[in-house]
Design a protein around this motif. Structure first.
Motif, mmCIF file in Angstrom:
data_model
loop_
_atom_site.group_PDB
_atom_site.id
_atom_site.type_symbol
_atom_site.label_atom_id
_atom_site.label_comp_id
_atom_site.label_asym_id
_atom_site.label_seq_id
_atom_site.Cartn_x
_atom_site.Cartn_y
_atom_site.Cartn_z
ATOM 1 N N PRO A 139 0.792 -1.242 0.000
ATOM 2 C CA PRO A 139 0.000 0.000 0.000
ATOM 3 C C PRO A 139 0.818 1.283 0.000
ATOM 4 O O PRO A 139 0.432 2.268 -0.615
ATOM 5 C CB PRO A 139 -0.831 -0.108 1.283
ATOM 6 C CG PRO A 139 -0.923 -1.571 1.547
ATOM 7 C CD PRO A 139 0.365 -2.160 1.048
ATOM 8 N N GLU A 140 1.972 1.302 0.652
ATOM 9 C CA GLU A 140 2.784 2.517 0.744
ATOM 10 C C GLU A 140 3.820 2.631 -0.377
ATOM 11 O O GLU A 140 4.532 3.624 -0.460
ATOM 12 C CB GLU A 140 3.496 2.564 2.110
ATOM 13 C CG GLU A 140 2.558 2.504 3.296
ATOM 14 C CD GLU A 140 1.529 3.632 3.317
ATOM 15 O OE1 GLU A 140 1.873 4.784 2.999
ATOM 16 O OE2 GLU A 140 0.358 3.344 3.650
ATOM 17 N N SER A 141 3.910 1.615 -1.231
ATOM 18 C CA SER A 141 4.910 1.607 -2.308
ATOM 19 C C SER A 141 4.430 2.356 -3.535
ATOM 20 O O SER A 141 3.240 2.579 -3.721
ATOM 21 C CB SER A 141 5.220 0.166 -2.723
ATOM 22 O OG SER A 141 5.726 -0.567 -1.648
ATOM 23 N N ASP A 142 5.387 2.701 -4.408
ATOM 24 C CA ASP A 142 5.060 3.288 -5.703
ATOM 25 C C ASP A 142 4.425 2.218 -6.579
ATOM 26 O O ASP A 142 4.722 1.028 -6.433
ATOM 27 C CB ASP A 142 6.326 3.813 -6.385
ATOM 28 C CG ASP A 142 6.882 5.050 -5.694
ATOM 29 O OD1 ASP A 142 6.085 5.784 -5.065
ATOM 30 O OD2 ASP A 142 8.107 5.277 -5.779
ATOM 31 N N PRO A 143 3.576 2.625 -7.524
ATOM 32 C CA PRO A 143 2.962 1.640 -8.417
ATOM 33 C C PRO A 143 4.010 0.974 -9.312
ATOM 34 O O PRO A 143 5.065 1.547 -9.574
ATOM 35 C CB PRO A 143 1.974 2.461 -9.252
ATOM 36 C CG PRO A 143 2.345 3.876 -9.062
ATOM 37 C CD PRO A 143 3.123 3.983 -7.793
ATOM 38 N N TYR A 144 3.682 -0.243 -9.761
ATOM 39 C CA TYR A 144 4.584 -0.942 -10.677
ATOM 40 C C TYR A 144 4.808 -0.109 -11.936
ATOM 41 O O TYR A 144 5.921 0.013 -12.405
ATOM 42 C CB TYR A 144 3.999 -2.300 -11.086
ATOM 43 C CG TYR A 144 4.072 -3.346 -9.999
ATOM 44 C CD1 TYR A 144 5.283 -3.949 -9.673
ATOM 45 C CD2 TYR A 144 2.937 -3.756 -9.323
ATOM 46 C CE1 TYR A 144 5.352 -4.917 -8.692
ATOM 47 C CE2 TYR A 144 2.996 -4.728 -8.343
ATOM 48 C CZ TYR A 144 4.209 -5.304 -8.031
ATOM 49 O OH TYR A 144 4.283 -6.263 -7.060
ATOM 50 N N VAL A 145 3.708 0.412 -12.512
ATOM 51 C CA VAL A 145 3.800 1.219 -13.728
ATOM 52 C C VAL A 145 2.854 2.413 -13.633
ATOM 53 O O VAL A 145 1.881 2.394 -12.888
ATOM 54 C CB VAL A 145 3.461 0.406 -15.005
ATOM 55 C CG1 VAL A 145 4.481 -0.675 -15.262
ATOM 56 C CG2 VAL A 145 2.069 -0.173 -14.933
ATOM 57 N N LYS A 146 3.181 3.451 -14.401
ATOM 58 C CA LYS A 146 2.341 4.638 -14.533
ATOM 59 C C LYS A 146 2.160 4.886 -16.020
ATOM 60 O O LYS A 146 2.849 4.283 -16.846
ATOM 61 C CB LYS A 146 3.019 5.850 -13.899
ATOM 62 C CG LYS A 146 3.288 5.724 -12.431
ATOM 63 C CD LYS A 146 4.049 6.933 -11.916
ATOM 64 C CE LYS A 146 4.397 6.741 -10.452
ATOM 65 N NZ LYS A 146 5.213 7.817 -9.926
ATOM 66 N N LYS A 147 1.286 5.807 -16.360
ATOM 67 C CA LYS A 147 1.144 6.196 -17.761
ATOM 68 C C LYS A 147 2.499 6.736 -18.216
ATOM 69 O O LYS A 147 3.096 7.572 -17.545
ATOM 70 C CB LYS A 147 0.057 7.258 -17.906
ATOM 71 C CG LYS A 147 -0.268 7.593 -19.333
ATOM 72 C CD LYS A 147 -1.452 8.530 -19.411
ATOM 73 C CE LYS A 147 -1.732 8.885 -20.854
ATOM 74 N NZ LYS A 147 -2.896 9.747 -20.991
ATOM 75 N N GLY A 148 3.001 6.223 -19.331
ATOM 76 C CA GLY A 148 4.305 6.636 -19.841
ATOM 77 C C GLY A 148 5.438 5.712 -19.446
ATOM 78 O O GLY A 148 6.551 5.850 -19.963
ATOM 79 N N SER A 149 5.183 4.763 -18.544
ATOM 80 C CA SER A 149 6.225 3.819 -18.139
ATOM 81 C C SER A 149 6.602 2.902 -19.293
ATOM 82 O O SER A 149 5.741 2.457 -20.052
ATOM 83 C CB SER A 149 5.743 2.942 -16.974
ATOM 84 O OG SER A 149 5.519 3.696 -15.822
ATOM 85 N N LYS A 150 7.883 2.609 -19.401
ATOM 86 C CA LYS A 150 8.376 1.646 -20.390
ATOM 87 C C LYS A 150 8.315 0.261 -19.760
ATOM 88 O O LYS A 150 8.678 0.097 -18.593
ATOM 89 C CB LYS A 150 9.821 1.948 -20.795
ATOM 90 C CG LYS A 150 10.031 3.343 -21.333
ATOM 91 C CD LYS A 150 9.413 3.526 -22.699
ATOM 92 C CE LYS A 150 9.777 4.901 -23.249
ATOM 93 N NZ LYS A 150 8.757 5.437 -24.104
ATOM 94 N N VAL A 151 7.832 -0.737 -20.531
ATOM 95 C CA VAL A 151 7.743 -2.105 -20.029
ATOM 96 C C VAL A 151 8.398 -3.067 -21.018
ATOM 97 O O VAL A 151 8.473 -2.790 -22.206
ATOM 98 C CB VAL A 151 6.277 -2.548 -19.774
ATOM 99 C CG1 VAL A 151 5.661 -1.773 -18.631
ATOM 100 C CG2 VAL A 151 5.428 -2.419 -21.026
ATOM 101 N N GLU A 152 8.860 -4.173 -20.488
ATOM 102 C CA GLU A 152 9.403 -5.272 -21.289
ATOM 103 C C GLU A 152 8.448 -6.454 -21.139
ATOM 104 O O GLU A 152 7.527 -6.418 -20.329
ATOM 105 C CB GLU A 152 10.803 -5.649 -20.786
ATOM 106 C CG GLU A 152 11.831 -4.543 -20.914
ATOM 107 C CD GLU A 152 12.078 -4.119 -22.360
ATOM 108 O OE1 GLU A 152 12.061 -4.987 -23.262
ATOM 109 O OE2 GLU A 152 12.274 -2.915 -22.593
#
Length: 168
Positions: free
Chosen positions: A107-120
């Protein structure tokens, strides 16, 4: 590996739902359940005997099919009907199961991805909790997240689009 009680619960949930097919993957093993067309409940094939209230049924272990049929995204009641954006995307990351979606590992962590995040291909984009098991959902493609279609803590359905990705 799933316990017998967990398999029973999965069979019951699939049988009571409107979905026709359910796949679950853990530790490289995939369990697929398909409803039979004669409305006698969930029909399972091969591999493991499952003791249940009904006559013994079996589970078929197989590889999931890529790009299965996707369900349409339900429009949020909060959004006005006029607000319809079209996003340029090549791929939708969909939920492989019914459960509660979490955008971050804690709950207190940053999200895995956001809009604009690069993913593999193997980038974790979220977690779906199903039957008290936390399942990491991977992007399956390389690219950029252009739209997030769900909110943290939202109940998601099998095949529901979660993220839209513009591939490289």
């Amino acid at each position: 590996m799933l316990k017998v009680q967990e398999i029973r619960e999965l069979i019951k949930l699939v049988d009571q739902s409107t979905i026709d097919e359910f796949s679950y993957e853990t530790n490289g093993t995939t369990v697929t359940m398909k409803k039979s067309s004669d409305n006698s409940g969930v029909k399972l094939n091969e591999a493991y005997e499952v003791p249940a209230e009904k006559p013994a049924e079996k589970i078929k272990v197989e590889e999931p099919k890529a790009n299965e049929e996707k369900k349409a995204v339900k429009q949020s009641e909060k959004e006005p009907v006029e607000k319809e954006e079209t996003t340029d995307f090549d791929f939708e990351i969909v939920s492989p199961m019914v459960g509660t979606l979490y955008i971050a590992p804690e709950p207190e962590s940053d999200p895995y991805v956001k809009k604009g995040s690069k993913v593999e291909n193997d980038s974790v984009v979220c977690i779906v909790e199903a039957m008290k098991l936390f399942n990491e959902i991977e992007a399956e493609v390389s690219g950029e997240i252009v739209e997030i279609l769900v909110e943290d803590g939202e109940l998601v359905e099998y095949g529901q689009p979660l993220f839209r990705v513009k591939t490289k």
